[in-house]
Design a protein around this motif. Sequence first.
Motif, mmCIF file in Angstrom:
data_model
loop_
_atom_site.group_PDB
_atom_site.id
_atom_site.type_symbol
_atom_site.label_atom_id
_atom_site.label_comp_id
_atom_site.label_asym_id
_atom_site.label_seq_id
_atom_site.Cartn_x
_atom_site.Cartn_y
_atom_site.Cartn_z
ATOM 1 N N HIS A 119 0.824 -1.216 0.000
ATOM 2 C CA HIS A 119 0.000 0.000 0.000
ATOM 3 C C HIS A 119 0.855 1.261 0.000
ATOM 4 C CE1 HIS A 119 -3.362 2.707 1.179
ATOM 5 N NE2 HIS A 119 -4.102 1.780 0.601
ATOM 6 N N SER A 120 2.158 1.085 0.033
ATOM 7 C CA SER A 120 3.074 2.222 -0.030
ATOM 8 C C SER A 120 4.201 1.841 -0.979
ATOM 9 C CB SER A 120 3.616 2.543 1.368
ATOM 10 O OG SER A 120 4.362 3.741 1.365
ATOM 11 N N VAL A 121 4.268 2.524 -2.133
ATOM 12 C CA VAL A 121 5.201 2.140 -3.199
ATOM 13 C C VAL A 121 5.858 3.380 -3.779
ATOM 14 C CG1 VAL A 121 5.418 1.111 -5.493
ATOM 15 C CG2 VAL A 121 3.880 0.075 -3.813
ATOM 16 N N ARG A 122 7.165 3.330 -3.892
ATOM 17 C CA ARG A 122 7.911 4.364 -4.613
ATOM 18 C C ARG A 122 8.578 3.694 -5.806
ATOM 19 N NH1 ARG A 122 12.011 7.128 -0.870
ATOM 20 N NH2 ARG A 122 12.289 8.409 -2.736
ATOM 21 N N THR A 123 8.145 4.071 -6.983
ATOM 22 C CA THR A 123 8.617 3.435 -8.206
ATOM 23 C C THR A 123 10.073 3.810 -8.486
ATOM 24 O OG1 THR A 123 6.383 3.479 -9.110
ATOM 25 C CG2 THR A 123 8.181 3.187 -10.673
ATOM 26 N N GLY A 124 10.844 2.821 -8.918
ATOM 27 C CA GLY A 124 12.195 3.089 -9.391
ATOM 28 C C GLY A 124 13.249 3.229 -8.325
ATOM 29 N N THR A 125 12.985 2.767 -7.104
ATOM 30 C CA THR A 125 13.981 2.848 -6.043
ATOM 31 C C THR A 125 13.866 1.640 -5.132
ATOM 32 O OG1 THR A 125 14.827 4.153 -4.181
ATOM 33 C CG2 THR A 125 12.465 4.229 -4.579
ATOM 34 N N GLU A 126 14.992 1.218 -4.586
ATOM 35 C CA GLU A 126 14.995 0.132 -3.611
ATOM 36 C C GLU A 126 14.962 0.675 -2.178
ATOM 37 O OE1 GLU A 126 14.828 -3.283 -4.057
ATOM 38 O OE2 GLU A 126 14.256 -2.607 -6.061
ATOM 39 N N LYS A 127 14.943 2.015 -2.026
ATOM 40 C CA LYS A 127 14.847 2.596 -0.687
ATOM 41 C C LYS A 127 13.516 2.189 -0.068
ATOM 42 C CE LYS A 127 17.816 6.580 -1.687
ATOM 43 N NZ LYS A 127 17.910 8.067 -1.743
ATOM 44 N N THR A 128 13.539 1.934 1.217
ATOM 45 C CA THR A 128 12.351 1.370 1.863
ATOM 46 C C THR A 128 11.509 2.397 2.606
ATOM 47 O OG1 THR A 128 13.672 0.778 3.817
ATOM 48 C CG2 THR A 128 13.416 -0.898 2.092
ATOM 49 N N HIS A 129 11.941 3.669 2.654
ATOM 50 C CA HIS A 129 11.094 4.662 3.307
ATOM 51 C C HIS A 129 9.859 4.889 2.455
ATOM 52 C CE1 HIS A 129 9.974 7.967 5.883
ATOM 53 N NE2 HIS A 129 9.851 8.754 4.823
ATOM 54 N N ASN A 130 8.685 4.708 3.057
ATOM 55 C CA ASN A 130 7.413 4.816 2.325
ATOM 56 C C ASN A 130 7.381 3.888 1.123
ATOM 57 O OD1 ASN A 130 5.995 6.613 3.930
ATOM 58 N ND2 ASN A 130 6.811 8.414 2.901
#
Length: 415
Positions: A263-274
Amino acid sequence: MSTPRITVIGSALSGNKGAAAMLESAVQTLGERLGEVEFTLLSMYPEEDRAQNPYPNLEVVAADPKTLGVTINSLALAHRLLPPLRPLLRRHRAIRALAQSDALLDQGGITFTDGREKFLLYNVASILPALNLHTPVFKCAQAVGPFKNPINRIVSKVFLPKAQTLVTRGRITHEFAEGLGLTNLVAGADYAFSLEMDGTEEQGLREAGVDLDFFADGEVVGVCPSVVLQKKVEGRGDDYVGQMIAFIERLRRDGKKVLLVPHSVRTGTEKTHNNDLPLCTRINDLLVPGEDVLFVDRELSSQQLRHLIGRCDLFVASRFHAMVSSLAMAVPTLVIGWSHKYREVLEMFALEEWAFGHDQLTPEHLWSRFEDLSARRDEVQGKLDQHLPEVKRRSLAQADLIAELVTERAAARGR
């Protein structure tokens, strides 16, 4: 009279779709009440938010932690102390937006709370520029407290009374806030309960490659893991990923299909914040392959996610706003949480027994609680159907309060 202007902080369009649901609920409901209205989002992820912005009346302005904490706060303080420089200072987009706005909406989901002291500076930095520019701060429904930590208590007693209004999104928060002596309180419900879908969600999901035929037959259980919960569970030495895999495989052996959804996705990054996508991808990769699991491996809109969650028969949530979406769609829900913010929302539905803390998470306890939920789903469904209209009314009430504030502010400024 010129167009009303509202600045928003603490929410987003990209990343955490709960934040998106709150922001979009504000845009929807305030547009209905105020007619033409201009919004500015002070964004932690400006490039991502601009790329996903479908609203012509929403301007996205950079407000990452460094920009907010140093640049915007310094310029806002200068604006307060050095009146001759105000025309120059207002050339900065954030300062201009705040100076021209009738209100700042703070949509931080949980602020000024014990155990999250590392976010306390950000909590203050989010509202201090508006206070220095004499723009009313309206804290949309959120969790605050407890206030036992001396640092949090002192800072909260200084800054929370300065808000025009603080909407509490549950009984526990309201009691914490009253105990601090706050009088600017309104008991409400999370703004995301007001989110409306426009009917294009199914088409959008199919275009995004989501197999909606998966829901055509069989019982589907939605599972929404959280990297926040993962860190807390693994911090005490337990294997969160292993527990989620074991639970999903047990569901499958029991003849159930599983929707695995971040339910929380940031496209194009492996960073896990949010960003729960790397966690969910790892879980999916370790599952036994099969057509009885549907993994959502991409970023969807808040409305599309709500539609998808609403297709489930039962739901197991760890992200707060995944829980809100499942409750808003009247799906019986089991919650694994980490603060009072989960339980106090479930209380509004008389369903608080269906939340337990991460410290209780074991394979046996999770399965036992899920079996209980499954056995009592009709009872739970009845409570959802009974209480949901009132919860939505409480959510929408804050839109009325914001519209009233903006209208009064515009009149006072002689527009």
